[in-house]
Design a protein around this motif. Structure first.
Motif, PDB file in Angstrom:
ATOM      1  N   LEU A 104      -1.466   5.232  -7.173  1.00 25.19           N
ATOM      2  CA  LEU A 104      -2.475   4.222  -7.468  1.00 25.19           C
ATOM      3  C   LEU A 104      -3.500   4.165  -6.337  1.00 25.19           C
ATOM      4  O   LEU A 104      -3.230   4.608  -5.219  1.00 25.19           O
ATOM      5  N   PRO A 105      -4.693   3.613  -6.589  1.00 26.86           N
ATOM      6  CA  PRO A 105      -5.717   3.513  -5.540  1.00 26.86           C
ATOM      7  C   PRO A 105      -5.207   2.725  -4.337  1.00 26.86           C
ATOM      8  O   PRO A 105      -4.549   1.703  -4.482  1.00 26.86           O
ATOM      9  N   ALA A 106      -5.512   3.235  -3.136  1.00 28.97           N
ATOM     10  CA  ALA A 106      -5.086   2.596  -1.886  1.00 28.97           C
ATOM     11  C   ALA A 106      -6.260   2.588  -0.924  1.00 28.97           C
ATOM     12  O   ALA A 106      -7.245   3.311  -1.116  1.00 28.97           O
ATOM     13  N   ARG A 131       1.884   1.653  -3.590  1.00 31.96           N
ATOM     14  CA  ARG A 131       0.751   2.112  -4.409  1.00 31.96           C
ATOM     15  C   ARG A 131       0.464   3.587  -4.164  1.00 31.96           C
ATOM     16  O   ARG A 131       0.200   4.347  -5.110  1.00 31.96           O
ATOM     17  N   SER A 132       0.519   4.006  -2.912  1.00 34.77           N
ATOM     18  CA  SER A 132       0.251   5.406  -2.604  1.00 34.77           C
ATOM     19  C   SER A 132       1.312   6.317  -3.204  1.00 34.77           C
ATOM     20  O   SER A 132       1.002   7.390  -3.735  1.00 34.77           O
ATOM     21  N   GLU A 138      -4.080   7.478   1.960  1.00 35.55           N
ATOM     22  CA  GLU A 138      -3.660   8.670   1.216  1.00 35.55           C
ATOM     23  C   GLU A 138      -3.352   9.831   2.164  1.00 35.55           C
ATOM     24  O   GLU A 138      -2.312  10.494   2.056  1.00 35.55           O
ATOM     25  N   ASP A 167       0.826  -1.211   0.000  1.00 35.04           N
ATOM     26  CA  ASP A 167       0.000   0.000   0.000  1.00 35.04           C
ATOM     27  C   ASP A 167       0.859   1.260   0.000  1.00 35.04           C
ATOM     28  O   ASP A 167       0.487   2.285  -0.580  1.00 35.04           O
TER      29      ASP A 167
END
Length: 341
Positions: free
Chosen positions: A55-57, A50-51, A62, A47
């Motif tokens: 990208l979506p987390a 991704r953050s 966020e 995560d």
């Protein structure tokens, strides 16, 4: 045959320097990942990645990442890079491990100027005041130390005296200020990256992006400067210009780092000797010292935030607890051997 032996030794030293640089870089990246993922709100490493990539987390990641942990981690890295590099420049330029910015005055000058600016003009003037305070103090120490040249031992003695005087000025200013303002200033003077935002990261990053490469380029002159002024001139080195340029860049790094996080104790003092021990060579270790400084700040901040009990400690408390015994040991060792620098 002698030339071949020297060449082989230099190659081994260069290879070891590259290995140490790579190992420190990997350790620093790992520490950044741990800092971003660990806390009351746990974030898994996938995560975190991704953050960082946009990208979506999961919900909440966020905000925690980009508003709380990432600015703090980046401030720690940049402050450590700046202090570590500046300390190595001072120490290797003078040939004295005591000639660190937080021992011989520039950090105290930045602190005194920043506190004065905070009391008189408010927060926005603090970064500029810290930089100017560091520059003016370093200039005064250099001029007061000049006697047909500057020796490392004389620079240390003058710097300690100037730094002590400026610390007294800071204490006087705090006693004359409002108690709430003094409490905030005292936390800043301890050295802390807690609660840092992008407002502190961006100017610090700009300073490091400009000054770090400049220090590494100018640092090539250190090899000849360490041989002595006469020999350096014989090798075609412009001694005074090179020395002043290196000192100016180092002081700029100290001022920028102090403005962002306060005078984090002993990072500049410790980073150079640690890097020298890791590389085990006679060449300048500026890049390695910068990486050590960044790693020291992040590790100390992690310890202060998570490993010493329910109440978090500022990073400067932890680095001070580590650096003060080393300073006392170094002073005792120098006294026993009759070496002051």
């Amino acid at each position: 045959m002698t030339a071949g032996i020297v060449t082989a030794a230099r190659r081994r030293e260069s290879a070891r320097g590259r290995v140490v640089t790579l190992a420190l870089s990997v350790a620093l990246i790992a520490m950044v990942a741990l800092t971003l993922s660990y806390g009351e709100f746990q974030i898994s490493l996938p995560d975190v990645v991704r953050s960082l990539l946009g990208l979506p987390a999961p919900a909440g990641v966020e905000y925690v990442m980009h508003s709380l942990r990432l600015p703090r981690a980046l401030t720690g890295v940049l402050v450590g890079l700046a202090f570590g590099l500046a300390g190595a420049v001072f120490q290797q330029l003078t040939g004295n491990v005591l000639a660190s910015p937080d021992v011989i005055g520039p950090s105290q000058g930045a602190s005194a100027a920043a506190v004065l600016a905070g009391l008189v003009a408010g927060g926005p003037s603090v970064p500029v005041a810290a930089l100017l305070g560091a520059l003016l103090t370093a200039t005064a120490v250099y001029l007061l130390s000049w006697r047909s040249g500057v020796s490392g031992y004389r620079l240390v003695l003058v710097g300690i005296g100037v730094g002590t005087g400026l610390s007294s000025v800071t204490s006087f200013l705090l006693t004359r200020s409002d108690i709430r303002v003094a409490a905030d200033a005292l936390i800043w003077l301890t050295g802390s990256i807690n609660g840092r935002t992008w407002e502190q990261v961006i100017p610090l990053a700009a300073a490091v992006v400009v000054l770090l490469p400049a220090a590494l380029v100018l640092g090539r002159a250190l090899t000849s400067l360490q041989l002595g002024d006469d020999l350096a001139r014989g090798l075609g080195q412009r001694v005074q210009l090179s020395r002043l340029a290196l000192l100016a860049v180092a002081v700029g790094l100290v001022g920028a780092a102090t403005a962002a996080a306060g005078p984090v104790a002993f990072v500049a003092f410790l980073s150079g000797p640690i890097a020298v021990r890791l590389v085990r060579g006679g060449r300048p270790v500026l890049l390695q010292a910068a990486l050590v400084g960044a790693l020291v700040v992040l590790v100390a901040d992690f310890i202060g935030a998570h490993l010493v009990g329910p109440t978090p400690f500022p990073v400067g408390v932890v680095t001070g607890a580590i650096g003060a015994p080393y300073l006392l040991w170094l002073l005792a060792k120098s006294n026993r051997t009759g070496r002051g620098g």
